[in-house]
Scaffold this active site. Structure first.
Site, PDB file in Angstrom:
ATOM      1  N   SER A 146       0.863  -1.183   0.000  1.00  0.00           N
ATOM      2  CA  SER A 146       0.000   0.000   0.000  1.00  0.00           C
ATOM      3  C   SER A 146       0.896   1.227   0.000  1.00  0.00           C
ATOM      4  CB  SER A 146      -0.856  -0.014   1.269  1.00  0.00           C
ATOM      5  OG  SER A 146      -1.470   1.235   1.496  1.00  0.00           O
ATOM      6  N   TYR A 159      -3.190  -0.452  10.031  1.00  0.00           N
ATOM      7  CA  TYR A 159      -3.024  -0.765   8.611  1.00  0.00           C
ATOM      8  C   TYR A 159      -1.637  -0.335   8.134  1.00  0.00           C
ATOM      9  CZ  TYR A 159      -4.307  -0.922   3.616  1.00  0.00           C
ATOM     10  OH  TYR A 159      -4.371  -1.195   2.270  1.00  0.00           O
TER      11      TYR A 159
END
Length: 266
Positions: A146, A159
């Site tokens: 990501s 995250y």
């Protein structure tokens, strides 16, 4: 000199959590290049929906119910795929979750759950496929990282921690298993148009963009959101013989966000 190509003919790919979304798009792209697709999801209902979606796309995929955080279940899944389909040549660690909660409001249990799915599971699934890849003499592992592997943002502490860890796990798998002709790389998607992000892209009653939509477009040199199709070419490249000397790399498919400081306020 023989040109290394992008064909995945005869290759078996396992894409985790690929009933829909980014995983589904990547798996469809790999299938179009000749790969046989295996995927899992956590519930039978999701697996059934996935198989139906693949059929509609003209792809005969093999779907399995498996919780990727459960090491015994993952080992059983890999053994079943090896028996029913063949040895896995390509693994895409796609399954993931996000909980958008300010850090001081997040419980340790919620933090652990995100780490478990987004970091521990790729470790577990990679560990399950690597021994057969070593025996076969080649393998490709693609971790879906990501931009949060590089950047922080409000409400995504777990995250970002998991995806930063996944970036380093990617580099470490390369370091430990590169000598066995196993390449482990990551893809870091930017902001991608999916059903989950659709509400953030809806036009306002006065016709203007949603504030978050304005923010993302202004931060992206490409001046648009990405599509799931934008991720397919990079994934096929990293799964193919064309990337045999690319290892431990994170390929950010973000329209240039990470290269850009942003516009000066007017």
């Amino acid at each position: 000199m023989e040109l290394k190509n992008f064909s995945l003919e005869g290759k078996i790919a396992l894409v985790t959590g690929a009933s829909y979304g980014i995983g589904f798009a990547i798996a469809c792209g790999m299938a179009k290049c000749g790969a046989t697709i295996c995927f899992n999801d956590i519930k039978q209902e999701l697996v059934d929906k996935g198989i139906a979606a693949y059929k509609e796309a003209g792809i005969e995929a093999h779907g399995y119910v498996c919780d990727v955080t459960d090491e015994d279940a993952v080992n059983a899944l890999v053994a079943t795929i090896e028996k029913e389909v063949g040895v896995i040549d390509i693994l895409v660690n796609n399954a993931g979750i996000i909980k958008r909660i300010p850090m001081c409001e997040m419980t340790a249990a919620q933090f652990r759950q995100v780490i478990d799915v987004d970091l521990n599971a790729p470790f577990i699934v990679s560990k399950a496929v690597i021994p057969s890849m070593i025996k076969k003499g080649h393998g490709k592992i693609i971790n879906i990282c990501s931009m949060m592997s590089e950047l922080g943002r409000e409400t995504v502490s777990a995250y970002a921690a998991a995806k930063g860890g996944l970036k380093m796990l990617t580099k470490n798998i390369c370091s430990e298993y590169g000598e066995y002709n196993i390449q482990c790389n990551g893809i870091g998607p930017g902001y991608i148009e999916t059903p989950q992000t659709a509400p953030l892209r809806e036009r306002q009653p006065d016709g203007s963009r949603h504030p978050f939509d304005q923010f993302i477009v202004s931060k992206t040199p490409a001046a648009r959101w990405g599509t799931t199709e934008d991720l397919v070419g990079p994934a096929v490249f990293l799964a193919s013989d064309a990337s045999d000397f690319v290892n431990g790399h994170i390929l950010y498919v973000d329209g240039g966000i990470l290269a850009y400081i942003g516009k000066q306020p007017q």
